[in-house]
Enzyme design. Structure first.
Site, PDB file in Angstrom:
ATOM      1  N   GLY A 146      37.889  43.736  28.674  1.00 58.91           N
ATOM      2  CA  GLY A 146      38.821  44.052  27.590  1.00 58.91           C
ATOM      3  C   GLY A 146      40.163  43.353  27.662  1.00 58.91           C
ATOM      4  CE  LYS A 174      29.872  37.977  27.840  1.00 61.80           C
ATOM      5  NZ  LYS A 174      31.195  38.493  28.138  1.00 61.80           N
ATOM      6  N   GLY A 181      32.726  34.880  31.485  1.00 62.02           N
ATOM      7  CA  GLY A 181      32.106  35.895  32.329  1.00 62.02           C
ATOM      8  C   GLY A 181      32.043  37.245  31.621  1.00 62.02           C
ATOM      9  CG  ASN A 199      45.448  38.707  25.275  1.00 60.52           C
ATOM     10  OD1 ASN A 199      46.196  38.517  24.319  1.00 60.52           O
ATOM     11  ND2 ASN A 199      44.234  39.203  25.154  1.00 60.52           N
TER      12      ASN A 199
END
Ligand SMILES: Nc1ncnc2c1ncn2[C@@H]1O[C@H](COP(=O)(O)OP(=O)(O)OP(=O)(O)O)[C@@H](O)[C@H]1O
Ligand SMILES: C[C@H](N)[C@@H](CCCCCC(=O)O)NC(=O)O
Ligand SMILES: [Mg+2]
Length: 266
Positions: free
Chosen positions: A27, A56, A132, A191
């Protein structure tokens, strides 16, 4: 795999440039960062848009088809033409570590099979960005962590982390873990839009976290991505990412072969 990593690859994949995008947690924004970097790289080389691909390896937590899996989000946000199933061969619905979600689905995941599933992508693209699942120490198979896959691929890693209070500890621990396994770390992206981000107005740590991470690790922080980034427009995502991040380390980690017209990185 990559000439930029100190690790020795033993993966049966074509040799090429690559960057593994891992994170301090689930997240934190790895999908949006991976898509953003792919959008930037592909926009820089429009004539060779097929040169940069995304993988992915295993995804968990959503069912393919409603646009919510990481593979579907990556296709849309990076403007890829691949089918989501080509980006990710292993999708498990349970919102759990891949090793556990696979076990619940009755699938025996092996790192060899996961790597083999990417051969078509690695043959199609000269440069691969790999996202990942969760953080670096997340169980990927019954025997291996995500970090073991990074080692096997021999790619340098980019760490995505939250921008707010607590990120210094999580980021330094992730750097230590990867370094202890011999992984080269290309940088850190903070982020501000991570799912569990604190409001940056109420968090005085955001102004100093990048400097602290650089001071105590020596790893460059490329910058902080703002919240509210669009996942529907690769061009806008690329533009906002270029403004927010210093991408010189990305370009150093992924030297692009000159285009037919002689153009290299602009
Ligand atoms: N800068 C941002 N702007 C807008 N939305 C963001 C931003 N960063 C993260 N998000 C949103 O926060 C949520 C979590 O981010 P994301 O799915 O990219 O995390 P992740 O690290 O890829 O997680 P996972 O471990 O499941 O792969 C998503 O809904 C994403 O769209
Ligand atoms: C379900 C999540 N979204 C994610 C897996 C996160 C596992 C976290 C395990 C842990 O750290 O405890 N899956 C994925 O990135 O495909
Ligand atoms: Mg993701």
């Amino acid at each position: 795999m990559s000439s930029n990593s100190g690790s020795t690859s033993n993966a049966p994949l074509p040799h090429q440039n690559g960057l593994f995008i891992t994170g301090t947690d689930t997240g934190v924004g790895k999908t949006i960062v991976t898509a953003a970097l792919a959008a930037v790289l592909r926009a820089e080389r429009p004539g060779l848009s097929k040169e940069v691909g995304v993988w992915k390896p295993v995804q968990s937590g959503e069912r393919m088809g409603a646009g919510r899996t990481d593979a579907e989000r990556l296709v849309q946000a990076a403007g890829l033409t691949d089918a989501p199933e080509e980006l990710c061969a292993y999708t498990f619905e349970a919102p759990l570590a891949p090793a556990v979600a696979a076990r619940l689905a009755g699938v025996r995941l092996t790192i060899e099979a996961v790597i083999a599933s990417a051969i078509p992508l690695f043959q199609r693209y000269g440069t691969m960005l790999v996202e990942g699942a969760g953080g670096a120490a997340v169980p990927l198979t019954e025997k291996e962590l995500v970090a073991d896959l990074i080692v096997k691929l021999g790619m340098p890693a980019l760490i995505v982390a939250r921008s707010g209070l607590g990120t210094v500890n999580h980021t330094l621990l992730t750097i230590d873990k990867l370094r202890s396994m011999g992984v080269t770390i290309a940088g850190v992206v903070l982020n501000d839009g991570a799912a569990t981000a604190t409001s940056s107005c109420d968090d005085p740590s955001v102004n100093g976290n990048a400097a602290l991470i650089e001071q105590y690790s020596g790893i460059p922080v490329w910058g902080t991505l703002p919240r509210g980034l669009p996942e529907h427009s690769p061009a806008q995502l690329a533009e906002r990412t270029r403004k927010a991040l210093d991408l010189s380390a990305l370009k150093a980690a992924l030297p692009m072969a000159p285009a037919a017209g002689g153009a290299d990185w602009s």
